[in-house]
Design an enzyme around this catalytic site. Sequence first.
Site, PDB file in Angstrom:
ATOM      1  N   TYR A 191       1.271  -1.438  -0.081  1.00 36.94           N
ATOM      2  CA  TYR A 191       0.060   0.186  -0.155  1.00 36.94           C
ATOM      3  C   TYR A 191       0.900   1.138  -0.207  1.00 36.94           C
ATOM      4  CZ  TYR A 191       0.528   1.088   4.737  1.00 36.94           C
ATOM      5  OH  TYR A 191       1.439   1.309   6.095  1.00 36.94           O
ATOM      6  N   LEU A 201      10.813   1.136   7.455  1.00 31.90           N
ATOM      7  CA  LEU A 201      10.663   1.203   5.920  1.00 31.90           C
ATOM      8  C   LEU A 201      10.775   3.413   5.666  1.00 31.90           C
ATOM      9  CD1 LEU A 201       7.929   1.271   4.268  1.00 31.90           C
ATOM     10  CD2 LEU A 201       6.951   2.862   4.713  1.00 31.90           C
ATOM     11  N   LYS A 252       6.924  -2.015   2.620  1.00 32.67           N
ATOM     12  CA  LYS A 252       5.390  -1.074   2.392  1.00 32.67           C
ATOM     13  C   LYS A 252       4.350  -2.241   2.412  1.00 32.67           C
ATOM     14  CE  LYS A 252       2.883   3.137   3.637  1.00 32.67           C
ATOM     15  NZ  LYS A 252       3.051   3.324   4.529  1.00 32.67           N
ATOM     16  N   GLU A 286      11.306   2.213  14.628  1.00 33.15           N
ATOM     17  CA  GLU A 286      10.617   3.003  14.221  1.00 33.15           C
ATOM     18  C   GLU A 286       9.161   3.032  14.762  1.00 33.15           C
ATOM     19  OE1 GLU A 286       9.315   2.825   9.957  1.00 33.15           O
ATOM     20  OE2 GLU A 286       9.725   0.048  11.028  1.00 33.15           O
TER      21      GLU A 286
HETATM   22  N1  PDD Z   1       2.568   4.271   7.167  1.00 31.21           N
HETATM   23  N2  PDD Z   1       6.816   3.763   8.629  1.00 31.21           N
HETATM   24  C1  PDD Z   1       6.173   3.148   8.881  1.00 31.21           C
HETATM   25  C2  PDD Z   1       6.012   2.055   9.551  1.00 31.21           C
HETATM   26  C3  PDD Z   1       5.310   3.957   8.128  1.00 31.21           C
HETATM   27  O1  PDD Z   1       4.255   2.386   8.401  1.00 31.21           O
HETATM   28  C4  PDD Z   1       4.519   4.626   7.837  1.00 31.21           C
HETATM   29  C5  PDD Z   1       3.739   5.686   7.144  1.00 31.21           C
HETATM   30  C6  PDD Z   1       6.356   5.125   7.890  1.00 31.21           C
HETATM   31  C7  PDD Z   1       6.248   6.682   7.105  1.00 31.21           C
HETATM   32  O2  PDD Z   1       6.081   6.552   5.874  1.00 31.21           O
HETATM   33  P1  PDD Z   1       6.198   7.739   4.808  1.00 31.21           P
HETATM   34  O3  PDD Z   1       6.741   9.115   5.979  1.00 31.21           O
HETATM   35  O4  PDD Z   1       6.364   7.192   3.565  1.00 31.21           O
HETATM   36  O5  PDD Z   1       4.765   8.533   5.441  1.00 31.21           O
HETATM   37  C8  PDD Z   1       6.887   5.071   8.063  1.00 31.21           C
HETATM   38  C9  PDD Z   1       1.191   5.328   6.858  1.00 31.21           C
HETATM   39  C10 PDD Z   1       1.049   6.850   7.169  1.00 31.21           C
HETATM   40  C11 PDD Z   1       0.331   4.595   7.167  1.00 31.21           C
HETATM   41  O6  PDD Z   1       0.749   3.742   7.352  1.00 31.21           O
HETATM   42  O7  PDD Z   1      -0.578   5.282   7.709  1.00 31.21           O
END
Ligand code: PDD
Length: 283
Positions: free
Chosen positions: A33, A203, A147, A179
């Site tokens: 996703y 991630l 992801k 994280e």
């Molecule tokens: N999640 N780490 C994890 C485990 C995440 O699920 C996310 C983002 C990030 C940050 O990634 P980015 O800057 O590309 O959004 C780091 C999304 C927002 C979600 O699951 O809703």
Amino acid sequence: MTRIAYVNGEYSPLEDAKISILDRGFLFADGVYEVAAVLDGKLADYAGHVARLHRSLGELQIAPPVGDDELLEIHRELVKRNAVDEGLVYLQVTRGAGERDFPFPKDAKPSLVLFTQAKNLAEAPIAATGYKVKTVPDIRWARRDIKSVALLAQVLAKQAAADSGCNEAWMVEDGKVTEGGSSNAYIIKDGRIITRPVSNKILSGITRASVLKLAAERDMEVEERVFSVDEALAADEAFVTAASTFVMPVVEIDGKMIGGGQPGPVARRLREIYIDHARSSAI
Ligand code: PDD
């Protein structure tokens, strides 16, 4: 107004948007996703999200269901149909439907689903007071760089955080912060921005990449290294980044105030810098 979702070529009201019970996303979490922010009706850091989507799909050997031009068109059409000025576009690609069996089905057609969520991002009230964070053991698999929609560990982590009155969980492995439940984690000590380097342990955040680039361009010191919970508790400031929160100050970890319990100056500045960048480069 009814929300309009996109499923495999069709735009339909959310309640009519359906996926097969044999879809491997449902049966095996066999899919990936993306979540992209919308600012002023435009897509923020979009190129990064599409690049990461291709990487995730490649790692799982799922063919992209549509070309890049069409994918951008679908994002824009959904934002338009739902009149989203500010919020998120959620996108999911799965390996598709097939008789339930573990190996990849030979003839499965990948499923593509998108929907929007209106959300206050730039002016989110919580940014003024900051997040409270709870640390939890990181019980996830070894390929956190993908992801994947397999998010049960994060669901449990974020529920544990919510049960403790916290806004986010920080996942911890061997005493070190990996994280956030849905964000990347940072601390600031003596003016240095410290965050874990990208690897299969976390991630690779699109917001993270932009924030670190913007910080470096402004001669702010960035140290990409692992940090412990003890270091975080003794930090001057802390924050998280994600498409859904941008730069969000952290003011408390496990009930202990960070930097006097107020959003710190570096996190506040980075939030402003990031929002300016996201707004001005949105497409
Ligand atoms: N999640 N780490 C994890 C485990 C995440 O699920 C996310 C983002 C990030 C940050 O990634 P980015 O800057 O590309 O959004 C780091 C999304 C927002 C979600 O699951 O809703």
